[in-house]
Design a protein around this motif. Structure first.
Motif, short mmCIF file in Angstrom:
data_model
loop_
_atom_site.label_atom_id
_atom_site.label_comp_id
_atom_site.label_asym_id
_atom_site.label_seq_id
_atom_site.Cartn_x
_atom_site.Cartn_y
_atom_site.Cartn_z
N GLN A 1 5.63 36.46 -2.04
CA GLN A 1 6.34 35.24 -1.66
C GLN A 1 7.66 35.54 -0.95
OE1 GLN A 1 4.21 33.00 -1.92
NE2 GLN A 1 3.00 34.35 -3.22
N SER B 1 3.07 30.79 -4.56
CA SER B 1 3.61 29.92 -3.53
C SER B 1 3.78 28.50 -4.04
CB SER B 1 2.82 29.97 -2.22
OG SER B 1 1.50 30.30 -2.40
N GLY C 1 3.30 31.32 2.60
CA GLY C 1 2.55 31.22 1.35
C GLY C 1 1.06 31.32 1.56
N ALA C 2 0.63 31.18 2.81
CA ALA C 2 -0.79 31.34 3.17
C ALA C 2 -1.68 30.42 2.35
CB ALA C 2 -1.23 32.79 3.00
N ASP C 3 -1.18 29.22 2.12
CA ASP C 3 -1.94 28.27 1.33
C ASP C 3 -1.84 26.91 2.00
OD1 ASP C 3 -3.41 27.59 -0.90
OD2 ASP C 3 -2.15 28.89 -2.13
N GLY D 1 -1.62 39.48 -2.21
CA GLY D 1 -0.72 38.56 -2.88
C GLY D 1 -0.25 37.39 -2.04
N VAL D 2 -0.47 37.47 -0.73
CA VAL D 2 -0.08 36.31 0.09
C VAL D 2 -0.98 35.11 -0.15
CG1 VAL D 2 0.87 37.72 1.95
CG2 VAL D 2 -1.51 37.02 2.04
N SER D 3 -2.01 35.26 -0.90
CA SER D 3 -3.13 34.33 -1.10
C SER D 3 -4.06 34.33 0.12
CB SER D 3 -2.78 32.93 -1.60
OG SER D 3 -1.64 32.38 -1.08
N GLY E 1 -1.13 34.81 -5.89
CA GLY E 1 -0.39 34.33 -4.72
C GLY E 1 -0.41 32.82 -4.61
N VAL E 2 -1.52 32.20 -5.03
CA VAL E 2 -1.58 30.74 -5.01
C VAL E 2 -0.55 30.17 -5.98
CG1 VAL E 2 -3.05 28.74 -5.44
CG2 VAL E 2 -4.03 30.80 -4.42
NA NA Z 1 0.49 32.24 -1.56
#
Ligand code: NA
Ligand code: NA
Ligand code: NA
Lengths: 434, 88, 434, 88, 434, 88
Positions: E169, E421, E203-205, E382-384, E417-418
């Motif tokens: 994050q 973020s 956050g890649a979400d 981990g970035v999701s 990661g989810v």
């Molecule tokens: Na994330």
């Protein structure tokens, strides 16, 4: 004892008038047609049932809080409502209703608030109506689902059939003119908007008809939707005599060229092409055709199967339930049991007949002008009523030549008819709406 | 209103019908051009028109008896899942 | 450093009071009962989880923008709100809340607008509550789905069992009287509306209980729904002792006549017959029974399988999720941690017991008056709690005679109980609502 | 209020219970009449009560092993379709 | 002839300006990326299509009634609107828009009412936007469905991987700082709220990004959502070079300990544990993580299969359709074709890169401090961007050691990661929102 | 505004990142404690991590050919139900 009196006063028998009784009968008739005769049951079962619910005396399921309060006996509230509407305290319910309808959004909201403060609430069918039809969303979501179910392959293999889909829309405009003529002659009292909404019955497309009449003639919506779906169900009775009368046996025997295969890329690009043409030329048709193309693109693009499946199943089924009940909520005696409804029913069947004839005749004309043979029967499929009209073409064709299967050939004009009536709807909304 | 209702209706019919025909005629041309372009620059692998994609999967073609049994199982399965297990 | 202070001020620990902590515990207890003890998990999992979410301090998920703003420290806004409500600028939050609740719709909307202008917004659980419960739509859609899942065959084969479904509703009315008596005695402070909503727990029908209390006693909704679903889950514990105490072994051994087959036409006509009777006699029950009959007609008519499947699957499941979370949003400390909740829980179990006893006793009476034998155990199924109560009848019957399967016979009074409590609900709403 | 709360509750109980019983008794009569009429004028083809329509389809009765295999396949299929293919 | 003029005036060609044409091109480009390159098609197909629909000139599908009325030529209405906003009668549309946006809720409602009285109505895409995004409900429902699809098993087997989800994050916060720095330097004009919403791209979400920007920076929502989903699709291109640059071959070859089996009880208790921690410490993250935990609990508890299936299928698919179209409705020229959009796109890819690097580096650090080996590649997950990032880890790992399958090990940081973020989103909303 | 925008951004980054790390570190501890407690007081029956519950049902393992046939049937069934029977 007061409980007994209250229960009796609230009971249906105490409140039942002839209009409500007749409309409950109409609802039962629609259910009979839907269940026993399989008249478009997916829509007519909810519409018929909604019609019965809407006419239960005292339940006020199809009314807003304000409308319900007019049925109640609260004189103080009534005087208050009348004062806000600028009417005398002893104005009739009818007068209050009329004044309410021509009031602005702000005043309407204020009156609904007063009725709610007095303990009245919006009926559940009215709530369904507001969310699915008044917002315009319901028919558009259905149209998206129809797009996701539509196979444009036959149309792409033989794009000329788009012209048949155009020709059959003559039923819409001829009926519009007929409605206007009858009004000019003093038989009915239709405005131009009403006439356009009635004409669209000839488009043989339920969601399009509901969408157009929700914008142009909400008061006629119940009758128009019932007529549209009933006549779509009657296509196998209405069309064949006209098709036979306008064609020779030799014409009906014409064998058409085998359709070429259509690849995925063409299928993906077609809804985008249609969308761009609509965007550039006919933005009034953008809501209907935009959602239709979106559904079709989800179907064909092959990467959003989940969404396509949702649009074709859960979403369209749920929307159909609420859309049907909402249409049924418009089947109240005061609006349906009018002389105009007979006119709508009569004009509707004329619209189907003219559309069918126009499709067949243009197909004959194209047959003269082109060397690739077209069986004129498939022109009748241009009214849409997917896929019933195409099946009727196939059946009438088989009567003439038991080895000539027209079904796939008729699917082209059939889906072209959907596009055609959406285009016609867009034109009418652009010119008459707002 | 300068025009009579009838005149307005007639105008609307003429313009409306004309627009529908012109739009769909334009669509015929555009579609034909599109098809020609696609078939020229990206010829598709031939596939019979009447066969939706899913039929390819069905090409293994189980015997009708097997299909009947499977259908029954699916129906029973669906029925079972549709049952009201706990009264919501 | 101001960030750290702001984060701490916003954190749950800073805002946690005993009430919220206890309610989070109650939510976890409901989840335990639902998951480990399988207490009606379809509802109690969302209700329990919603209860936890609603009590997270500072998140205000169950509050409107106005309610949230009362928690905020904006003195200027508060003075403005108080002025509009006609209160002094230093009025307490409690006083503002009370004044808000008795204000009219227009003033409430204006105050919500002011709070939104100040940056507060409606919590997500409140939004779910407004759409599914305050509108009345959620329980009705569930009821439609239940109708689509209900098989009236056993009831049609033996219509006399409708009387057992009627008898078991005595639990509702006896409890109503009990609640009123306790209030008259000064133990609790229930209004007649509250008493009716509490009584409906005895109907053993979740959506009916939620629907009635959303209209008659919204403040008690959380406790009533939790009691209704908990006791429905406890039917296998509550009913058997009562059933055994009121019957002799010989009575429990009675073998009933094999049920006759019921054709499709009867199945189609029954929901329509019920609808017409409701329309004529009890319009107050029209929303509940109308939607129930609609669901059942979709199931039985055989021509709208798509819609019936949607009503039984996607639609009811989605609605259940949001309905459960919305009920949970009512489990806030201020409204649940009251002495009244104990009264509701106590009265609820009494309602179940009385309903069970009444069903069994009337079945015994019918057995005396008629020559066709009725096993009095099936009277207990009249409380509804479909299909749990019918299974309990079957099990208790098998104890007495291991070859006597009562399940199908008990399904008749079981579904009759659903109709019976919807009728009772309609009467109460007609006499006490609005 | 001319009546006490208790009196009102008693009234409501009596009228309410009476109405429930009368309504359902009327429904017994109407249902019996309906059934008699249907069986007289439109006798149904006999079908066992406990068998919903779908069971007719199941009458081909595949062996339990086949049903188990099919169920497994359906579960797997459903599971597969439920999987998160792309993270929405 | 007036019809012809009206049709032409209403046609897209007459109203087409360069901005709309470019945005239609952008929509087509998004569709190309989604369909041909399979860039997150479930979202980008609806977003791209919605973007085209929103830019059809004259259709006004993405506008409110008030906004539509500004395009119309009704001078009297315009004067009336201007007067209510305290502007001169000849104020420009831009001035009216700006004044409208800073007006209070009550005045906005009144102006919308005036526009509706004049025959304008809310566009269908605007209605979707209001229900799914402005209310905040759409992303939360998606998050519930994602929770119901998430398997926390690998995370529970190796909880240390939560730290990798935290580390990644850093991409969010570093990007926030970068956006602020560029604004301080005068390159862009982002507020702190804007910067936070841009950072969340890292956050890649998708749903988290949409939720945060709908609250903190609604004007940037279109660009942020497009960037978020595009970069999630580009993860297989963005991440591997960074992963290879920061690790030695020996590190990439590290074989991890086989994950232990995780029982059902742990799986049930984990979402509850997470919920309680959020409730106590970070109520700002309660909407997102609450719905996520609710979905996961439905999945794991084993007693509400029906609801879990609905959350994973019908409900999430239907919501995705409308959420995508609603995001697309924000792709209008005036808001997207700004210099800021380039900044958002550039910062977004930086955010992904920094997040990836931070994850890998912290994994290397953990490897030094602990004796249980961790392959640093899984830090990148981990970035999701579930499950794409985990698959990328697996692939890069296989390059180094063809027998070393990292997929399951990478799923731990991936779902962490989810959570990470969502926690970051909660902090930002708490500190900057409202 | 007493702080510059840049200073605010820096503060937000530091506090934000710190909070994220602390929260997830706390979650690591809590999760580990939870797992230890569960495994101590309620040891689970061992089940492979990669096997979701539904795979247990699939353990009867029909042959690929059968699965293919079944899948085809399901696809055909779904396709059939998805078809537009009557034009809604
Ligand atoms: Na994330
Ligand atoms: Na048509
Ligand atoms: Na009951």
């Amino acid at each position: 004892m007061s409980d007994l009196a209250a229960l009796w006063a609230a009971s249906g028998l105490a409140g039942l008038d002839a209009g409500a009784a007749i409309m409950i009968g109409v609802g039962l008739l629609l259910l009979y047609l839907a269940i026993r005769k399989e008249f478009e049951p997916l829509l007519l079962v909810p519409i018929g049932f909604g019609g019965i619910l809407a006419n239960i005396p005292g339940a006020d399921l199809a009314l807003t809080a304000f409308e319900s309060s007019l049925h109640g006996g609260d004189a103080a509230l009534r005087a208050q409502l009348a004062e806000q509407l600028g009417l005398p305290a002893d104005a009739t319910g009818k007068a209050l209703s009329t004044a309410f309808e021509s009031a602005g959004v702000a005043l309407q909201a204020s009156l609904e608030g007063l009725a709610q403060d007095a303990g009245y609430s919006h009926g559940v069918l009215y709530q369904f109506y507001r969310v699915t039809i008044a917002s315009g969303v319901g028919p558009l979501v259905i149209f998206m689902g129809v797009g996701a179910m539509t196979d444009f392959g036959p149309l792409l293999a033989n794009p000329r059939t788009l012209l048949l889909g155009a020709a059959a829309q003559f039923g819409i405009f001829a009926t519009l003119l007929g409605a206007v003529a009858l009004s000019s002659a003093g038989v009915f009292d239709f405005t131009l908007q009403d006439a356009a909404a009635i004409g669209i019955i000839g488009g043989a497309d339920g969601p399009t008809a509901i969408y157009v009449s929700s914008i142009l003639a909400p008061d006629l919506l119940g009758a128009i939707a019932v007529a549209a779906y009933s006549y779509m169900a009657l296509v196998p009775l209405i069309q064949p005599p006209i098709m036979r009368a306008l064609t020779t046996r030799a014409e009906r025997e014409i064998v058409m060229v085998q359709l070429r295969p259509v690849g995925q890329l063409e299928r993906i690009l077609f809804p985008l092409l249609l969308l761009v043409l609509v965007a550039l030329l006919l933005p009034g048709a953008a809501p209907l055709l935009g959602m239709f193309c979106f559904g079709n693109l989800m179907r064909e693009c092959g990467v959003v199967e989940r969404l396509s499946a949702a649009a074709q199943n859960a979403l369209i089924n749920i929307t159909t339930i609420f859309l049907g009940l909402s249409v049924g909520s418009k089947l109240v005696a005061g609006k349906f049991l009018e002389f105009e409804t007979l006119g709508i029913l009569a004009l509707g069947v004329v619209a189907f007949a003219i559309g069918t004839a126009a499709g067949v005749l243009i197909a004959k004309l194209m047959n003269r002008l082109s060397k690739t043979p077209i069986n004129p029967l498939i022109g009748a499929a241009g009214v849409s009523a997917v896929p019933m009209a195409a099946r009727v073409c196939n059946r009438v064709g088989l009567e003439a030549n038991p080895h000539n299967f027209l079904l796939m050939h008729a699917m082209g004009p059939n889906v072209a008819g959907v596009i055609g009536s959406a285009v016609a709807a867009g034109i009418m909304i652009t010119l008459l709406g707002g | 209103m300068e025009e009579s209702l009838l005149q307005e209706g007639l105008d609307l019919m003429l313009f409306g019908m004309l627009t529908v025909v012109l739009f769909l005629a334009l669509l015929v041309l555009a579609t034909s051009a599109l098809s020609a372009a696609v078939r020229r620059f990206a010829p598709p692998a031939p596939a019979p028109i009447a066969a939706p994609r899913s039929d390819a999967a069905a090409a293994t073609d189980p015997s009708p008896a097997v299909v009947a049994a499977i259908t029954a199982a699916i129906v029973r399965h669906r029925h079972a899942t549709a049952r009201r297990k706990e009264g919501p």
